[in-house]
Write a protein that holds these residues in place. Structure first.
Motif, short mmCIF file in Angstrom:
data_model
loop_
_atom_site.label_atom_id
_atom_site.label_comp_id
_atom_site.label_asym_id
_atom_site.label_seq_id
_atom_site.Cartn_x
_atom_site.Cartn_y
_atom_site.Cartn_z
N GLU A 1 0.87 -1.18 0.00
CA GLU A 1 0.00 0.00 0.00
C GLU A 1 0.90 1.23 0.00
N ALA A 2 0.75 2.07 -1.02
CA ALA A 2 1.62 3.24 -1.13
C ALA A 2 0.89 4.37 -1.84
N TYR A 3 1.38 5.59 -1.62
CA TYR A 3 0.76 6.78 -2.20
C TYR A 3 1.85 7.71 -2.70
N LEU A 4 1.48 8.56 -3.64
CA LEU A 4 2.39 9.62 -4.04
C LEU A 4 2.29 10.75 -3.02
N ILE A 5 3.43 11.42 -2.78
CA ILE A 5 3.40 12.68 -2.04
C ILE A 5 3.68 13.77 -3.07
N GLU A 6 2.78 14.73 -3.18
CA GLU A 6 2.96 15.84 -4.11
C GLU A 6 2.76 17.14 -3.35
N ASN A 7 3.79 17.99 -3.40
CA ASN A 7 3.74 19.28 -2.71
C ASN A 7 3.32 19.15 -1.25
N GLY A 8 3.95 18.20 -0.57
CA GLY A 8 3.72 18.07 0.87
C GLY A 8 2.42 17.41 1.26
N LYS A 9 1.69 16.88 0.26
CA LYS A 9 0.42 16.22 0.58
C LYS A 9 0.37 14.81 0.02
#
Lengths: 481, 452
Positions: free
Chosen positions: A407-415
């Motif tokens: 389970e993983a997510y992108l972090i974009e601009n601190g979010k």
């Protein structure tokens, strides 16, 4: 610990008609042939497992494994034989085979038996009988129902539940006589969710050295069901993972499998004595950022990786591996500690009487740091936030290790933004922790389902860590763009 | 020392009759307790293993393992139990435990033995048992010679995990309440070596092994040692690669793993749970049309050979993939019933699976690839059978102009297995014969490499 020794005598020695003088005789027979030291490892293990799928408990099994292993040590040489019959003739035959190793060594004799006191981290209860069979079936059915009621997209639910009750007794030629009674329970849920022809999975589980009531307390088992469904639904929305080296934030708890693979195995005493580990000869050197302190702690009450004594009769302890970034210590069993001129750290473990002990981890984790987890995520402009993992592997010689995110997510601009598909992460053990730039204040241990494999032997272990920011780890997705 | 040790190993080996009688006792006990049907397996194995490290004996181990497992059915309810104790009282207790469990499991329409008419009738002799009259001293000398060759191969070989010799003889019997009772003995011997090379600050380790049912078919110990050293030295001074897409060759020794993934994806358990990316692919194109995959359970002396499967069902030769089209699944009787199909005699797995090879050896395949990655090691468990995603750590060699340029490490290779199968370009003639699954090196058109 008198208690455990009494239980072990009653369960193992008495039924076989064996007394202390027989242990003397068997060990004496091994030592008589110029062996430095010898030990006997008696084990009686009862285990059961249950399986639910398609909404019904369709299979169950029960088994007993018992036997005794005889080990003879002469310098760096080990002779080993075992018998699945705990009777004196079989013991004498195994001891005869084990001592075949020795062609040199000191003459020894058995020291007077001295009961060794271990920790008291769990009750010597029998988890198999901690719940009656009808209630076991009902518990698994409740887990199935909980998973299915979460979401109509849940198409498959599998629940497996297992327990072990193990009694061990160790007798060493130095006079050590020690015993342990070890309960262990585990419950796993895995689900498959389907949406417009796409299928994805999620899984969760937990356990520890206790009885089945652990899963009823705090509705833990139902929580595993909800968590497995949550993961599967997240994965239904996941896009291809990125490929390349980037900043990675690891969540707390089970992602500590990073520590197990990246540094844990490399700090086991056998590899370091032989000089085959990428960490060999590096005590006192900086191997991590100063925010990192990592311990192996076999003394946490009721944890899956904990033991009152290790499989050589040594009480377990908390061993500092890395302190403020500096390599402080290795994990040792008796053989490797003795050859290295240090003391055993209580990490001598074996899968069963039919396997030789070696240095193994117990519960390996990093202590909490100062950062709020949200602050860590906010600090990343673009990266990966990985919160759940499958297994990992390490080449202790080159130091390269992998572990696979589920389970993983992108972090974009601190979010934290979009979920991405599971990907394997790869790094270099001796330098990955030097890139840890932020350590969270949210230390968590895993839920209690970890199993570690080494040289074909499996043992239960635990891992843990706070949220970590690593500046540069290679993410093995398919999206190279 | 050898006399006692040897007599220990030999005297202890039981006759097939002993195991068959025990199996019959278990089935009789199950019937006596009211089971409507039952099946039981009994096994015995004994062996010797030695490791010599840096010229000195490190371990000498004697193995001796017994097993007894029973499954009982009360109508459609099932229970199982196992023990390593063969005493009459243990047999009674074990069968009683299985019966007790069956009181609590649910009715399952698909539970039960494989159909009676599928049981093997004449058990063929597949020449699987070749005991090795190996003394511990002889085993130690072989292991020592193996490791010595590796240590002296190159000055950069500086350390070792040892040379090892392993010899094992086993016997297994299966019986069920259809009246089937059969068993056979088999042997497995191996020589292996793992050594460590150093150059500058970097250390690398690699290994090699040879395995066979007959020790006469093993590679010479010295050759195993030399190959282990050669494989280790060539990995020194490995670099990373930039992230990119490129063709990939899986060297034969790990290409067998790719076929194993295919087999896993068409196993009944994954299919009836809808947990496979190859669900509903029977009769469909999964590889290019030139690909043939065959299962041959009756090859003489082969490591994967078996006259019957774990349910007594006769094993048979078949095409798993013909002209790239999936011809069958890998089923036991339970998963077959769940899928409304017939068992394929694969309870316990496949037996001697091989992919038809082409005419190019590895050098030829490298030339065909031109520029790309030769993978000689994969790491980790990044395989998702539900959606087919594949992402694993890798080490190997970067290839340009059909020639190996330099070793690489700390990279991952990723793709989707359905896609990787379809994009298979060639199978090498360099077949790895050592295991149950046999393959030459596999060239795949393109995968994603993640690195720097």
């Amino acid at each position: 610990m008198e208690n455990a020794i009494e239980i072990a005598r009653n369960r193992i020695l008495t039924p076989a008609g064996l007394g202390d003088d027989d242990l003397d005789a068997v060990i004496g027979r091994v030592l008589g042939h110029a062996v430095d030291s010898a030990d006997l490892y008696f084990q009686v293990s009862r285990h059961e497992s249950w399986l639910l799928e398609d909404g019904i408990v369709k299979d169950g099994s029960y088994g007993i494994d018992q036997g005794v292993g005889v080990r003879a040590i002469s310098g760096e040489k080990t002779g080993f034989a075992y018998s699945d019959e705990i009777v004196l003739p079989a013991l004498l035959q195994a001891s005869q085979a084990a001592r075949a190793i020795a062609d040199a060594g000191q003459q020894g004799r058995v020291q007077a038996w001295q009961a060794r006191v271990g920790n008291a981290l769990y009750a010597p209860a029998d988890p198999l009988t901690s719940m009656d069979a009808t209630d076991k079936v009902h518990l698994m059915q409740a887990v199935d129902a909980e998973a299915r009621k979460q979401d109509a997209r849940v198409k498959q639910v599998m629940v497996s539940m297992a327990s072990t009750h193990e009694v061990i007794l160790v007798a060493n030629s130095d006079g050590t006589l020690a015993a342990d009674v070890r309960p262990l329970v585990r419950l796993n849920v895995s689900v498959i969710a389907e949406q417009q022809g796409r299928r994805e999975q999620g899984s969760s589980g937990g356990g520890g050295r206790t009885g089945y009531e652990f899963f009823v307390d705090q509705e833990r088992a139902l929580g595993y069901a909800r968590e497995a469904v949550r993961q599967a639904l997240v994965n239904l929305e996941a896009e291809p993972a990125p490929a390349g080296t980037m900043t990675v934030v690891l969540g707390p708890g089970w992602p500590g499998v990073l520590l197990h693979e990246a540094i844990g195995h490399g700090l086991e005493g056998d590899f370091n004595r032989k000089g085959t580990s990428a960490f060999s000869g590096r005590l006192g050197e900086r191997v991590a950022s100063e925010q990192c302190t990592v311990v192996d702690d076999g003394t946490i009450a009721q944890r899956r990786g904990s033991l009152n004594i290790d499989d050589e009769g040594t009480p377990t302890q908390s061993t500092v591996l890395i302190e403020n970034g500096i390599l402080k210590g290795y994990m040792q069993d008796r053989l490797n500690a003795g050859l290295s001129g240090v003391a055993s750290t209580g990490n001598g473990r074996r899968e069963s009487f039919a396997h030789l002990p070696m240095p193994r981890m117990t519960n390996t984790y990093m202590l909490a740091g100062q950062y709020d987890p949200q602050e860590i995520i906010s600090s990343v402009e673009r990266g990966l936030y990985a919160v759940n993992f499958g297994g990992g592997q390490v080449d202790i010689t080159s130091g390269k290790f992998v572990f696979s995110a589920s389970e993983a997510y992108l972090i974009e601009n601190g979010k934290v933004t979009r979920p991405v598909k599971g990907a394997t992460l790869i790094g270099n053990g001796p330098d990955v922790l030097t890139r840890v730039s932020m350590v969270g204040n949210d230390l968590a241990l895993d839920a209690g389902v970890g199993t570690c494999g080494k040289e074909g032997q499996s043992v239960p272990v635990g891992v843990g860590q706070p949220t970590l920011r690593i500046d540069g780890l290679t993410v093995g997705g398919t999206n190279a763009g | 020392m050898s006399d006692t040790a040897q007599s220990l190993a030999k005297s202890a080996f039981p006759q097939l009759d002993t195991l068959q009688n025990l199996t019959a006792d278990v089935l009789a006990e199950a019937k006596g307790r009211g089971a409507s049907s039952a099946e039981a397996g009994v096994s015995f194995g004994a062996g010797l293993s030695v490791t010599v490290r840096m010229g000195e004996v490190e371990t000498l181990e004697f193995n001796r393992d017994r097993g007894l497992a029973v499954t009982v059915y009360f109508g459609q309810r099932k229970g199982s139990a196992s023990t390593s104790d063969w005493s009459a009282s243990a047999v009674r207790e074990t069968v009683a435990a299985a019966c007790d469990i069956a009181r609590f499991t649910a009715e399952d329409d698909c539970a039960g033995l494989a159909d009676a008419d599928l049981m093997v009738r004449d058990i063929p002799d597949l020449d699987l048992c070749h005991p090795w009259d190996l003394t511990p001293e002889a085993a130690i000398e072989l292991a020592r010679g193996c490791e010595a060759q590796a240590l002296q191969f190159d000055p950069r070989i500086v350390n070792s995990e040892g040379g090892s010799v392993f010899s094992h003889q086993g016997m297994t019997v299966y019986g069920n309440s259809h009246g089937f009772l059969g068993g056979y003995a088999g042997t497995r011997h191996s020589i292996s070596c793992s050594v460590i090379g150093r150059h500058g600050d970097g250390m690398q380790r690699d290994y090699w092994y040879s395995a066979a049912r007959d020790h006469a078919d093993l590679e010479p110990a010295e050759a195993v040692g030399r190959t282990a050293a050669e494989r280790t030295v060539r990995r020194l001074d490995a670099r990373r690669l930039p992230t990119r897409q490129a063709p990939v060759i899986f060297a034969a020794e790990i290409a067998t793993g790719i076929l194993a993934h295919m087999v896993s994806a068409v196993r009944g358990g994954k299919l009836y749970r809808k947990a496979s990316f190859l669900l509903d692919h029977l009769g469909k194109q999964i590889f290019p049309e030139w690909v043939q995959v065959r299962e041959q359970p009756h090859l003489n002396k082969a490591l994967g050979s078996a006259p019957f499967d774990n349910e007594g069902v006769a094993t048979r030769e078949r095409d798993l993939v013909r002209d790239g089209i999936l011809q069958g699944y890998v089923l036991d009787s339970y998963s077959a019933r769940k899928l409304a199909m017939q068992t394929t005699g694969n309870a316990g797995g496949v037996h001697n699976l091989s992919i038809a090879c082409g005419d190019k050896d590895l050098v030829g395949l490298l030339r065909e690839m031109g520029t790309g990655l030769l993978v000689t090691e994969v790491m980790g468990q990044g395989i998702n059978y539900v959606n087919g995603d594949y992402s694993r750590g890798a080490a190997g060699f970067w290839v340009e102009g059909g020639e190996i340029q330099y070793p690489v490490e700390e990279i991952t290779i990723a793709g989707n297995m359905a896609d990787m199968f379809r994009k298979l370009v060639a199978v090498g003639s360099d077949v790895d014969q050592r295991g149950n699954i046999r393959s030459g090196s596999l060239l795949i058109e393109q995968m994603t490499i993640a690195g720097e």
